[in-house]
Design a protein around this motif. Structure first.
Motif, PDB file in Angstrom:
ATOM      1  N   THR A 249       0.841  -1.205   0.000  1.00  0.00           N
ATOM      2  CA  THR A 249       0.000   0.000   0.000  1.00  0.00           C
ATOM      3  C   THR A 249       0.873   1.251   0.000  1.00  0.00           C
ATOM      4  O   THR A 249       2.011   1.224   0.417  1.00  0.00           O
ATOM      5  CB  THR A 249      -0.917   0.041   1.226  1.00  0.00           C
ATOM      6  OG1 THR A 249      -0.105   0.053   2.396  1.00  0.00           O
ATOM      7  CG2 THR A 249      -1.843  -1.142   1.248  1.00  0.00           C
ATOM      8  N   ASP A 250       0.284   2.324  -0.468  1.00  0.00           N
ATOM      9  CA  ASP A 250       1.028   3.577  -0.625  1.00  0.00           C
ATOM     10  C   ASP A 250       0.068   4.751  -0.447  1.00  0.00           C
ATOM     11  O   ASP A 250      -0.286   5.419  -1.402  1.00  0.00           O
ATOM     12  CB  ASP A 250       1.650   3.591  -2.025  1.00  0.00           C
ATOM     13  CG  ASP A 250       2.443   4.855  -2.282  1.00  0.00           C
ATOM     14  OD1 ASP A 250       2.794   5.532  -1.306  1.00  0.00           O
ATOM     15  OD2 ASP A 250       2.698   5.153  -3.454  1.00  0.00           O
ATOM     16  N   PRO A 251      -0.375   4.987   0.799  1.00  0.00           N
ATOM     17  CA  PRO A 251      -1.427   5.995   1.001  1.00  0.00           C
ATOM     18  C   PRO A 251      -0.870   7.413   1.055  1.00  0.00           C
ATOM     19  O   PRO A 251      -1.204   8.178   1.947  1.00  0.00           O
ATOM     20  CB  PRO A 251      -2.037   5.579   2.332  1.00  0.00           C
ATOM     21  CG  PRO A 251      -0.906   4.949   3.067  1.00  0.00           C
ATOM     22  CD  PRO A 251       0.046   4.388   2.058  1.00  0.00           C
ATOM     23  N   VAL A 252       0.007   7.775   0.101  1.00  0.00           N
ATOM     24  CA  VAL A 252       0.664   9.078   0.142  1.00  0.00           C
ATOM     25  C   VAL A 252      -0.364  10.213   0.114  1.00  0.00           C
ATOM     26  O   VAL A 252      -0.230  11.213   0.830  1.00  0.00           O
ATOM     27  CB  VAL A 252       1.696   9.191  -0.998  1.00  0.00           C
ATOM     28  CG1 VAL A 252       1.072   8.937  -2.344  1.00  0.00           C
ATOM     29  CG2 VAL A 252       2.378  10.520  -0.993  1.00  0.00           C
ATOM     30  N   THR A 253      -1.431  10.027  -0.653  1.00  0.00           N
ATOM     31  CA  THR A 253      -2.477  11.032  -0.753  1.00  0.00           C
ATOM     32  C   THR A 253      -3.165  11.237   0.586  1.00  0.00           C
ATOM     33  O   THR A 253      -3.346  12.360   1.058  1.00  0.00           O
ATOM     34  CB  THR A 253      -3.531  10.551  -1.769  1.00  0.00           C
ATOM     35  OG1 THR A 253      -2.860  10.037  -2.896  1.00  0.00           O
ATOM     36  CG2 THR A 253      -4.437  11.652  -2.172  1.00  0.00           C
ATOM     37  N   VAL A 254      -3.555  10.096   1.184  1.00  0.00           N
ATOM     38  CA  VAL A 254      -4.271  10.150   2.459  1.00  0.00           C
ATOM     39  C   VAL A 254      -3.407  10.786   3.533  1.00  0.00           C
ATOM     40  O   VAL A 254      -3.857  11.640   4.305  1.00  0.00           O
ATOM     41  CB  VAL A 254      -4.684   8.721   2.864  1.00  0.00           C
ATOM     42  CG1 VAL A 254      -5.358   8.740   4.209  1.00  0.00           C
ATOM     43  CG2 VAL A 254      -5.593   8.116   1.809  1.00  0.00           C
ATOM     44  N   LEU A 255      -2.129  10.402   3.553  1.00  0.00           N
ATOM     45  CA  LEU A 255      -1.245  10.905   4.599  1.00  0.00           C
ATOM     46  C   LEU A 255      -1.043  12.411   4.473  1.00  0.00           C
ATOM     47  O   LEU A 255      -0.934  13.113   5.477  1.00  0.00           O
ATOM     48  CB  LEU A 255       0.096  10.177   4.539  1.00  0.00           C
ATOM     49  CG  LEU A 255       0.030   8.706   4.954  1.00  0.00           C
ATOM     50  CD1 LEU A 255       1.374   8.044   4.768  1.00  0.00           C
ATOM     51  CD2 LEU A 255      -0.427   8.574   6.391  1.00  0.00           C
ATOM     52  N   ALA A 256      -0.988  12.882   3.231  1.00  0.00           N
ATOM     53  CA  ALA A 256      -0.827  14.326   3.034  1.00  0.00           C
ATOM     54  C   ALA A 256      -1.998  15.072   3.653  1.00  0.00           C
ATOM     55  O   ALA A 256      -1.827  16.093   4.322  1.00  0.00           O
ATOM     56  CB  ALA A 256      -0.728  14.647   1.549  1.00  0.00           C
ATOM     57  N   ILE A 257      -3.204  14.526   3.465  1.00  0.00           N
ATOM     58  CA  ILE A 257      -4.393  15.175   4.031  1.00  0.00           C
ATOM     59  C   ILE A 257      -4.393  15.055   5.554  1.00  0.00           C
ATOM     60  O   ILE A 257      -4.697  16.009   6.261  1.00  0.00           O
ATOM     61  CB  ILE A 257      -5.670  14.570   3.413  1.00  0.00           C
ATOM     62  CG1 ILE A 257      -5.721  14.938   1.937  1.00  0.00           C
ATOM     63  CG2 ILE A 257      -6.908  15.056   4.133  1.00  0.00           C
ATOM     64  CD1 ILE A 257      -6.788  14.241   1.164  1.00  0.00           C
ATOM     65  N   PHE A 258      -4.002  13.880   6.051  1.00  0.00           N
ATOM     66  CA  PHE A 258      -3.908  13.681   7.503  1.00  0.00           C
ATOM     67  C   PHE A 258      -3.005  14.740   8.113  1.00  0.00           C
ATOM     68  O   PHE A 258      -3.300  15.348   9.133  1.00  0.00           O
ATOM     69  CB  PHE A 258      -3.313  12.303   7.800  1.00  0.00           C
ATOM     70  CG  PHE A 258      -4.316  11.202   7.828  1.00  0.00           C
ATOM     71  CD1 PHE A 258      -5.462  11.269   7.055  1.00  0.00           C
ATOM     72  CD2 PHE A 258      -4.112  10.094   8.627  1.00  0.00           C
ATOM     73  CE1 PHE A 258      -6.383  10.236   7.082  1.00  0.00           C
ATOM     74  CE2 PHE A 258      -5.029   9.066   8.657  1.00  0.00           C
ATOM     75  CZ  PHE A 258      -6.162   9.140   7.882  1.00  0.00           C
ATOM     76  N   ASN A 259      -1.863  14.929   7.454  1.00  0.00           N
ATOM     77  CA  ASN A 259      -0.866  15.854   7.956  1.00  0.00           C
ATOM     78  C   ASN A 259      -1.424  17.269   7.997  1.00  0.00           C
ATOM     79  O   ASN A 259      -1.226  18.015   8.958  1.00  0.00           O
ATOM     80  CB  ASN A 259       0.349  15.820   7.028  1.00  0.00           C
ATOM     81  CG  ASN A 259       1.637  15.843   7.812  1.00  0.00           C
ATOM     82  OD1 ASN A 259       1.632  16.107   9.012  1.00  0.00           O
ATOM     83  ND2 ASN A 259       2.727  15.592   7.145  1.00  0.00           N
ATOM     84  N   GLU A 260      -2.160  17.606   6.941  1.00  0.00           N
ATOM     85  CA  GLU A 260      -2.687  18.956   6.827  1.00  0.00           C
ATOM     86  C   GLU A 260      -3.785  19.202   7.860  1.00  0.00           C
ATOM     87  O   GLU A 260      -3.843  20.259   8.476  1.00  0.00           O
ATOM     88  CB  GLU A 260      -3.233  19.128   5.411  1.00  0.00           C
ATOM     89  CG  GLU A 260      -3.255  20.546   4.908  1.00  0.00           C
ATOM     90  CD  GLU A 260      -3.700  20.554   3.463  1.00  0.00           C
ATOM     91  OE1 GLU A 260      -4.436  21.468   3.083  1.00  0.00           O
ATOM     92  OE2 GLU A 260      -3.323  19.630   2.718  1.00  0.00           O
ATOM     93  N   LEU A 261      -4.634  18.189   8.041  1.00  0.00           N
ATOM     94  CA  LEU A 261      -5.769  18.347   8.950  1.00  0.00           C
ATOM     95  C   LEU A 261      -5.440  17.961  10.383  1.00  0.00           C
ATOM     96  O   LEU A 261      -6.300  17.996  11.244  1.00  0.00           O
ATOM     97  CB  LEU A 261      -6.945  17.491   8.470  1.00  0.00           C
ATOM     98  CG  LEU A 261      -7.554  17.832   7.127  1.00  0.00           C
ATOM     99  CD1 LEU A 261      -8.710  16.906   6.844  1.00  0.00           C
ATOM    100  CD2 LEU A 261      -8.027  19.271   7.115  1.00  0.00           C
ATOM    101  N   GLN A 262      -4.180  17.557  10.632  1.00  0.00           N
ATOM    102  CA  GLN A 262      -3.778  17.146  11.984  1.00  0.00           C
ATOM    103  C   GLN A 262      -4.685  16.052  12.525  1.00  0.00           C
ATOM    104  O   GLN A 262      -5.181  16.142  13.646  1.00  0.00           O
ATOM    105  CB  GLN A 262      -3.808  18.349  12.931  1.00  0.00           C
ATOM    106  CG  GLN A 262      -2.873  19.459  12.521  1.00  0.00           C
ATOM    107  CD  GLN A 262      -1.527  19.355  13.206  1.00  0.00           C
ATOM    108  OE1 GLN A 262      -1.405  18.678  14.214  1.00  0.00           O
ATOM    109  NE2 GLN A 262      -0.516  19.955  12.626  1.00  0.00           N
ATOM    110  N   VAL A 263      -4.895  15.049  11.700  1.00  0.00           N
ATOM    111  CA  VAL A 263      -5.719  13.913  12.118  1.00  0.00           C
ATOM    112  C   VAL A 263      -4.970  13.129  13.197  1.00  0.00           C
ATOM    113  O   VAL A 263      -3.749  13.238  13.320  1.00  0.00           O
ATOM    114  CB  VAL A 263      -6.042  13.034  10.888  1.00  0.00           C
ATOM    115  CG1 VAL A 263      -6.672  11.721  11.302  1.00  0.00           C
ATOM    116  CG2 VAL A 263      -6.973  13.785   9.957  1.00  0.00           C
TER     117      VAL A 263
END
Lengths: 667, 667
Positions: A249-263
């Motif tokens: 798996t390679d959730p680079v997209t998801v992680l970028a959003i996580f990082n931005e939204l401080q999930v």
């Protein structure tokens, strides 16, 4: 007013440039075809032809560079407008797709008549071939075997073949910086806190997913054979191989959003850690499956010996690559002292690259070695670098990672149309999507259930759904599937894999914010409250103490001097091994772990605290009985300095028994 | 005591590592040969062979990486001990030599039997070849034509051929970062002050040197023919070609020492500027010479048309590459506004690379385009980058330059032994050394004499001797000579060039400090005194004013807003073209030129001053009569703000008449 004007101005300029760049792309594409035409006319003069070929290569590469430029400009526009539905990788794919369509359908290329098929009586395929064309010798190098059916296609469309890279480029040039960067940025508190779960998902989970997908696909293939939808061989090992490559798996997209939204940081750590490690597992797994070769005539029967050999190979290659990566990391840590900045960075870069090459030369997996080299260097070498070099190396690898990743994704888009041997089989594709979904489910839900038995801080069901949803496939899956597209089975896998990547990146990646709000996943304000309730685990404590008391003092300037942690009898040795800087900084001991922490908010919870407190303890207790640090620590925990130590050293390693020793301080 | 201990500790560690690395090198080398052996056994299974070949490639590349690592460690040791006799490039060559000797003589490689020579009836050499070996199709790609005599050698030593790179790698991968970095760091006050002299040395000087060397070598070749020392053809164009490739100087060693010792800044600027530009001239010159093809049967007679065509090509390619480089630089300047740092750096890198590719795709010279792109970007784009990106780009290109340069020099050392077709002809070599010496003399001394007629600040004779001495040959000469080694003449040139590079780098590079003290060249305390006596020149002033009033405001945030410099009728246009930032920063106008100045000491003499003073003037005077800025400036010079303006705008452009206009303020 001035700001508005500024924004308008910027937009105008950007749009102007977008046009300019697209124009260049099209000019360049046309140029390519023009040159192709020219190429046909003077087939006799070799020198001119080589020059033409070079010009065409430049033009081809230029297309990719302009694609990347276009992607960067558009990303910037998106970031400016806080548009989160499409990530840069998804965008790169779209641009790649467009250029692929243009190259495929927009340009008519005349048939290349200059391909010659020679027949030869020798039953060897030499690496170098000397061909005597009417008195002159020409040297040819072996590119690879192609099937007879393909032989016709080769002559067909030279230009499309030209923009197709050698698949090994991905493995040897583009993937290493991506993987290294992932390893180099893995040094986060929350990763270590969830290490057990991450290892479980990455190792057990990937193997489960691989076998589930393999089994389901075999069922699908058998079904296809019965309704005669299959035009070639497709063995069980092929199915397993498919399972292995789509399990990365390679959730680079998801992680970028996580990082931005401080999930939630734990969820972030679980996803990121899993994706980094399962790439490594998938690479080694797939090569082990390829290596499965029973001794008998039929090379696709089940045989215990061959299976064991494959399993042994998996263990051998994985541990070999692991050891090699860690070893190089440690060597770098030992030599990277007080250099001139430029030399320091250059050395760092070269040593990391040589890890990859050394592993490949030894027959291990370079990508895996580079991953663990990155992790080791982040943990030890990074602390020895000067602050400027720390920045430089971080920035350098960030840049390389960014360029390589976007290049791969735009190439993915391009290749959907320019690849010559696609096999799109609707039944196989539907089967693959179902299998990938079920495989991911078989990884996440059962493992989460088991892990929750051991974890006090449970992985809640909405986290599980999110992890299920975030199972994107990316660069590694693509690189593995394009590596070998010689047989019918491999071609079908490649085409299907492309579709899976497109679907997951666009749909799952684009729907992350919706999914987050739908699953009611809080952003990470709760982590501080929770972390005081974390459990400690003896295994991790032992490792931590060993690392802190012995490894860090030897390999870095931080940590207590060895003279304090080793027994008195080892005094001279300890003195020899401790770097003089360690003595000098003794007064203000501090661990640099803290500067890679996820968010500034929980800086008070970093290893920094731990270090200080355990140092203090270590100074008191280890002088007498150095072997029993953790027991001393336990005793210490029951009185005094309580809250601080608890926060820091109590780390979750959930695969453990219910841990009676450490329930003492809780009540 | 602690410091001593620290140094000892470091040394121990370094030595330990040196051993370790050398060990790896030897292991790796042995491994290579071992694999070679293995390679022989299973020539039938293609897949295995491809894997073996990949492993060997990794091992070969690893040798180079370890060589670089070794070089870095040794450089560091040298810098630590202030050892100046051997520069890093010289060191890289020595290590390369050693490994070359080991590869050549240390390892016995069995004859590779798997090379097959095919004969074919077609009189075309296709780019792609399909060979049918007993029913299976293999694809081969054209590598190039080789002479019949070489055809035997090809089979001879596969391993040595393996460590030999494709010469185009130097041109397309290693040279661009070096040249770009040179251009990017050329933005210095002293370069512009001596621009006329630099252009004279670089253009006229290189052409003179090329023809003098060509003529002398032709005499030498004729002589050799008469004493029958020549085994093949050697035409006058070959001699000229040789003249062109050895005319590119590369005094990287000397400049490093100059920088360290703070040698006279004008001398530094002359040498650096000349070496940067003459690389570009030599590249285009050599390709024009190769393109010289008379129409008649004998392709080596003198023909005016062909000569004119070559000359036209020189001008066309040079100006085309120049225009392309400058254009891309300007495009980058226009778009590089307030990006996210990572995107900014990535964009900068991609645009610079695309300049190279675009030039190559258009048939221009990529290296030349990249040089002027670098100069333009340093002048305009650099000012638009955020401070962090300025650092990032500088560091990135510094690192790439360092790696590429040391790689080329260590490869040079290696290739002296591993290249298969060396032709060492003593007479030719002696002739070449004499010709190179005389060619350099014919460049420096006459031109200096002529330039001194126009310069008030004369180029003294000790400076001339130093420039003569600093005519090292380096990366560009090597890359040009290795590019084509197909004929006897080219092989002889290549071998001789290698020796010239070795000699000049070791002897001239190593003797720089001795030469400096022998010529009594002062270090740069005198520059401040002298600079007040510099002459201004109308040509440069016009350019400077145009750049400052129109180009800088359009392309960067610095300089006065266009609304102030353009005539009132162009008001709306001026408003549209001016970036809003230019209005915002109007109060604190400042030119960022100052931060690339040679030494901190003469910071008070930078463009920074000039800008401020001319801004003030511009604000006052240009509003009314914008076309006549320089006249206004002249008037202004006679009263008020005198000293400051004189210092800044009065720049030396020596090829000029004795300059009556500006003698006014002097008395």
């Amino acid at each position: 007013m001035a700001r508005k004007c500024s924004a308008a101005w910027r937009k105008t300029k950007t749009l102007l440039l977008l046009l300019l760049v697209s124009l260049s792309v099209s000019i360049c594409v046309c140029k390519t075809s023009e040159e192709q035409m020219e190429n046909m006319e003077n087939t006799i003069v070799t020198e001119k032809k080589a020059e033409e070929s070079h010009r065409q290569d430049s033009a081809d590469l230029l297309i990719f560079i302009l694609l990347l430029t276009l992607t960067i400009l558009t990303i910037w526009l998106f970031k400016h407008r806080r548009f989160r539905f499409l990530h840069e990788t998804g965008l790169a794919m779209i641009y790649g797709l467009i250029v692929g369509v243009i190259l495929r359908y927009g340009i008519h290329v005349p048939r290349d008549v200059s391909n010659v098929t020679l027949s030869c009586q020798v039953n060897v395929s030499p690496a170098t071939l000397l061909v005597n064309f009417s008195g002159k010798f020409y040297e040819y190098t072996l590119k690879g075997e192609i099937s007879a059916s393909e032989a016709k296609d080769v002559a067909d469309n030279e230009m499309l073949r030209k923009v197709t890279f050698d698949p090994e480029v991905f493995f040897n040039i583009l993937l290493p910086p991506i993987i290294f960067h992932a390893g180099y940025s893995l040094k986060r508190r929350h990763f270590f806190r969830n290490m057990g779960s991450i290892l479980a998902y990455a190792f057990l989970g990937t193997v489960i997913s691989c076998f589930v997908i393999g089994m389901l696909m075999y069922g699908c293939v058998v079904l296809m054979k019965q309704v005669s939808q299959l035009d070639g061989d497709f063995f069980f090992t092929d199915c397993l191989f498919f399972g292995a490559i789509v399990s990365a798996t390679d959730p680079v997209t998801v992680l970028a959003i996580f990082n931005e939204l401080q999930v939630d940081v734990d969820l972030y750590a679980l996803l990121f850690g899993e994706s980094v490690l399962n790439d490594a597992v998938a690479v080694v797994l797939s090569s082990s499956i390829v290596a499965y070769q029973p001794a008998g005539d039929n090379s696709h029967t089940f045989e215990v010996m061959a299976l064991l050999k494959s399993f042994g190979m998996f263990l051998g290659v994985f541990s070999g690559s692991f050891a090699l990566g860690v070893a190089t990391g440690i060597v770098t840590a030992l030599i990277s002292f007080t250099f001139i900045h430029l030399l320091e960075t250059a050395l760092f870069f070269l040593m990391s690259w040589s890890t990859f090459l050394l592993a490949e030369a030894c027959g291990f997996t370079g990508v895996v070695a580079v991953l663990f080299c990155g992790i080791t260097q982040a943990h030890y070498t990074y602390n020895n670098l000067s602050p400027e070099s720390q920045d430089r190396t971080k920035q350098l690898f960030e840049l390389l990672d960014f360029l390589a990743e976007n290049f791969i994704f735009s190439y993915m888009g391009l290749t959907l149309f320019t690849f010559q041997n696609h096999v799109f089989n609707p039944m196989f594709i539907v089967g693959a999507f179902v299998a990938v979904f079920l495989g991911r489910a078989a990884n996440i839900y059962p493992l989460s259930f088991l892990l929750n038995l051991g974890r006090r801080n449970k992985i809640r069901s909405n986290f599980q759904h999110m992890m299920m949803f975030a199972g994107l496939r990316g660069a590694m899956t693509f690189a593995l599937s394009i590596r070998d597209t010689a047989t019918y089975a491999r071609q079908m896998m490649f085409s299907t894999t492309l579709l899976i990547v497109f679907f997951t990146v666009w749909i799952c990646g684009g729907g992350t914010t919706q999914m987050l709000s739908c699953q009611h996943i809080r952003f990470s304000e709760g982590s501080e409250r929770r972390s005081t309730k974390q459990e400690s685990v003896w295994l991790f404590r032992i490792w931590y103490n060993f690392d802190h008391n012995y490894l860090k003092p030897i390999l870095t300037h931080s940590g207590p001097p060895l003279t304090a942690t080793l027994p008195p009898c080892c005094g001279p040795l300890a003195h020899f091994l401790t770097s003089p800087q360690a003595f000098e900084v003794r007064g203000e001991l501090k661990d640099d772990d803290s500067d890679l922490i996820l968010s500034d908010r929980d800086l008070s919870l970093t290893y920094g605290d731990v270090t200080i407190s355990t140092d203090a303890l270590g100074g008191h207790t280890t002088a007498g009985a150095p072997g029993s640090t953790s027991e001393d620590l336990d005793r210490e925990l029951t009185y005094g300095d309580h809250e601080l130590v608890m926060r820091g050293t109590r780390l979750v390693l959930p695969m453990d028994d219910s841990e009676p020793t450490f329930s003492r301080p809780s009540p």
